[in-house]
Design an enzyme around this catalytic site. Structure first.
Site, PDB file in Angstrom:
ATOM      1  CG  HIS A   1      -2.048   0.934   1.143  1.00  0.00           C
ATOM      2  ND1 HIS A   1      -3.333   0.596   1.474  1.00  0.00           N
ATOM      3  CD2 HIS A   1      -2.111   2.237   0.753  1.00  0.00           C
ATOM      4  CE1 HIS A   1      -4.132   1.635   1.299  1.00  0.00           C
ATOM      5  NE2 HIS A   1      -3.407   2.641   0.864  1.00  0.00           N
TER       6      HIS A   1
ATOM      7  CG  ASP B   1      -6.207   3.811  -0.724  1.00  0.00           C
ATOM      8  OD1 ASP B   1      -6.776   3.370   0.281  1.00  0.00           O
ATOM      9  OD2 ASP B   1      -5.217   4.569  -0.667  1.00  0.00           O
TER      10      ASP B   1
ATOM     11  CG  ASP C   1      -2.148   4.735   3.566  1.00  0.00           C
ATOM     12  OD1 ASP C   1      -2.020   5.074   2.373  1.00  0.00           O
ATOM     13  OD2 ASP C   1      -3.156   5.030   4.238  1.00  0.00           O
TER      14      ASP C   1
ATOM     15  CG  HIS D   1       0.247  14.874   1.137  1.00  0.00           C
ATOM     16  ND1 HIS D   1      -0.449  15.012  -0.039  1.00  0.00           N
ATOM     17  CD2 HIS D   1      -0.384  13.919   1.846  1.00  0.00           C
ATOM     18  CE1 HIS D   1      -1.476  14.161  -0.044  1.00  0.00           C
ATOM     19  NE2 HIS D   1      -1.454  13.480   1.085  1.00  0.00           N
TER      20      HIS D   1
END
Lengths: 428, 309
Positions: free
Chosen positions: A65, A157, A310, A314
């Site tokens: 992920h 997702d 995950d 950013h």
């Protein structure tokens, strides 16, 4: 070309053992594991010796992920930068989520990602495509075509499938094509406007809450769908005690459900949000200490099969803003190993079990190779120093984005060398 | 040593009991200035106060501005409609730009919780939280504490009820924290959809029915119902609210005889509070506004007064 990794402690994910042995690698394949006669060096000039005394040798980690942000958001991460971050963290294979721009809902984008992954030449990249076209939750993507193009799973997702009929049909059709269906379980009508877990901390610090039922309702739904269709479903980023309990009951009933959690859900709880650091903002949110305990127990009891990061890069543009305006998500490829080793030291799970959840189990869920070290298999492995202690520094992070709540924190355990197909792709 | 060891005023949490008492005592001496013919003292001459308001406000902004002017500080106002925010400037960049002009204090109101905390980290000047999201409104709580102390002579041991949308009220949040610090017995009241999880952790009572909650109380504090901000899932509507949770004269009769009625404004007449109660002798609503100036003078003085900055 022969490589001889000498005197390391090999983590056997299949037998659940650690044994001290040498590994001999011929070209890209493990040719022998055991005690290699030392005259080997004299016989053959072209032996590369790696001394792994005091180190652990683990199968290359597999992260099922990851968000690589390419195409579309290359200023946050690229397939190249994400692959480098992965191998530095001990990962040799990563599966990337489709919420790029454009989203990966067709053969062309899937092929693009695979091509970029190959030309990057670091971790093996396995694309996960969208369940629905444009992730709009309306029509199924072309599962057959994207599978042929190289996708290993499907997921919307970040944009959960609200339409239950679509989810039902997706499990049926994905199962036919051998694609893993990964559920981002979130009832968005319950979490709209929320930025952290709803509880005493959200009340105390004045942030809008996301209740635990927003996850649990959808976990329940998807397990019921899996029961009805007799098709497997994988639950992504489990964060609450309730979800663990529901998955446990599903497994006990023989329903084909697997689950993953992320290191932050067993390391941090919602108290970390006090101070409004946007690097503590992710979706699902950090939950209560009781939830953290339940996640740990779920890992120990085998309810939660896999640990996935995950990894959600950013930039400061999305993160250096007011907390409620900040983007959800943190990076994880470079901290998953030390955070998981902390669980081992705390006695929550054994080392082989921990590594299995970071390699063999996700490989099995996605139907991809890797996760074990055996003669005859490709030499995808990592050599790690479990005792190395350090403070995570922003400037040491290789991912293009630095949005980690663990910057400045003391970590223990570090990857020293990563090998893919017998080739050293990363060395400290 | 300074009297008040804080760079910023962000939350009631950061204040000790002594800090709060200092602010209230200081406000008492400043209150008199507003009653003078010449309502100005030179205390903050040469200091610069910035009002940076990202949300509409009449009361709080003018109260701060009057407070600063009565202390002879230079003030200027920036609101989100006339600042570079509409040109896409981030909060931190706005802060850094203001910083470059060397103000002494930035008074910030923002719809995002934690925005003043973020600003305080970014700039070296002081930051006063004039309301952040649904989090806190510390100066409102301080003026409420001041008003209660003035009317009742004390706060410790008083029975106080706060009625309304506790979940989304920064006034309630700051008041609960302040009142508990000073030893009041606090009850909150309102429909279950408007009382947040974990509020009882502050050691307060929750009685949803307003009539029961008002019984034998010394202070009745109402909150503005902000239906314009809320979805109709939280509550059916104004009519239903007024009927089952609006406070009437009859309900006030259940409180102690000398109970005072408070409201941070602006009031929805006939919704959370009946008009006859607003204009009744027990109402101290306009006193609150008056005291707001004194409290803000005290806070400005304590944060940026003197030469030790």
């Amino acid at each position: 070309m022969i490589t001889w990794i000498r005197s390391g402690s090999i983590v056997d994910t299949l037998k659940g053992l650690i044994r001290k042995a040498d590994i001999l690698i011929k070209d890209d394949i493990i040719s022998a594991i055991g005690i290699i006669p030392s005259e080997l060096k004299q016989k053959n000039q072209r032996v590369k010796i790696i001394d792994a005394e005091g180190m652990l040798i683990i199968p290359g980690l597999i992260d099922m992920h990851v968000h690589l942000r390419e195409p579309g958001h290359e200023y946050k991460e690229t397939i190249l930068s994400g692959s480098i971050a992965a191998v530095s963290g001990g990962f040799t294979s990563i599966a990337c989520m489709p919420n790029t721009d454009p989203v990966n809902d067709n053969r062309a984008v899937t092929e693009f990602i695979i091509r970029r992954g190959k030309s990057a030449g670091f971790a093996k990249i396995y694309p996960i495509a969208c369940i629905s076209k444009k992730q709009e939750g309306k029509t199924l993507t072309e599962f057959g075509d994207i599978k042929d193009a190289g996708a290993v799973g499907v997921s919307d997702d970040g944009m959960p499938v609200i339409n239950s009929e679509l989810m039902r049909r997706a499990t049926e059709y994905a199962s036919y094509h051998g694609l893993t269906i990964i559920s981002h379980s979130e009832d968005t009508s319950l979490s709209r406007g929320g930025v952290m877990n709803e509880g005493d901390i959200s009340t105390a610090i004045g942030l809008t809450g996301i209740p635990s039922i927003n996850e649990e309702i959808m976990v329940s739904r998807d397990i019921l769908i899996a029961k009805f269709t007799k098709c497997p479903v994988h639950i992504a980023h489990v964060s609450t005690a309730g979800s663990v309990e529901i998955i446990k009951r599903g497994k006990e009933a023989g329903i084909l459900v697997t689950a993953e959690t992320a290191p932050h859900y067993f390391t941090l709880d919602h108290r970390a949000v006090t101070g409004y650091d946007s690097n503590t903002k992710m979706n699902p949110p950090l939950r209560t200490p009781e939830d953290v305990l339940a996640i740990k127990n779920g890992l120990a009891d085998g309810i939660i099969d896999a640990i996935a990061t995950d990894h959600a890069p950013h930039s400061t543009l999305e993160k250096d803003v007011e907390f409620d305006k900040a983007a959800f998500g943190i990076i994880g490829l470079e901290t998953a190993l030390p955070l998981t080793l902390a669980l081992v030291r705390a006695g929550v799970i054994s080392l082989p079990e921990a590594i299995k959840k970071l390699s063999l189990n996700p490989a099995r869920i996605l139907g991809i190779p890797g996760g074990q070290l055996e003669p005859g298999l490709p030499a995808d492995l990592a050599i790690i120093n479990p005792d190395y202690e350090y403070i995570l520094k922003k400037e040491d992070i290789l991912s293009k984005s630095k949005n980690s709540p663990f910057i400045g924190k003391a970590l223990k355990g570090r990857n020293e060398l990563t090998m893919i197909g017998g080739k050293i792709v990363w060395e400290r | 040593m300074r009297l008040f060891e804080h760079k910023d005023l962000l939350s009631i949490d950061q204040l000790s009991i002594a800090d709060i008492e200092l602010i209230l005592d200081m406000a008492e001496s400043f209150k008199e200035i507003s009653n003078r013919d010449i309502k100005k003292v030179p205390t903050l001459r040469g200091k610069t106060v910035v009002n940076l308001f990202y949300e509409p406000s009449t009361r709080t902004r003018s109260s701060f501005e009057i407070a600063a002017k009565r202390l002879s500080a230079d003030t200027f106002n920036l609101s989100s409609s006339n600042s570079s925010t509409i040109k896409g400037e981030t909060l931190i960049d706005t802060g850094m730009n203001l910083q470059a002009m060397n103000p002494d204090v930035i008074i910030l109101r923002h719809s995002s919780t934690g925005a003043p905390h973020m600003m305080a980290k970014a700039v070296s000047s002081g930051v006063i939280n004039a309301g952040d999201g649904i989090n806190e409104h510390p100066t409102q709580a301080l003026l409420d504490l001041f008003t209660i102390r003035e009317k009742k002579g004390r706060i410790e041991g008083l029975k106080i009820v706060i009625i309304g949308d506790i979940s989304h009220s920064r006034v309630a949040k700051s008041n609960i924290k302040g009142l508990k610090k000073l030893g009041a017995d606090v009850t909150v009241s309102g429909p279950p959809t408007m009382v947040p999880i974990g509020i009882e952790n502050y050691g307060i009572n929750v009685i949803h029915n307003p009539s029961e909650a008002i019984r034998k109380k010394d202070v009745i504090m109402l909150l503005r119902i902000q239906f314009e901000r809320q979805s109709n899932i939280l509550f059916p509507g104004i009519r239903e609210y007024a009927k089952y949770f609006g406070v009437t004269r009859k309900m006030i009769e259940l409180a102690n005889d000398d109970a005072i009625i408070m409201h941070p404004g602006p009031i929805n007449r006939g919704v959370e509070l009946a008009s006859e109660v607003i204009d009744s002798p027990g109402s101290v609503i306009l006193e609150q506004v008056k005291n707001g100036v004194a409290i803000r003078m005290a806070i400005l003085y304590l944060l940026i007064g003197g030469s030790s900055k």
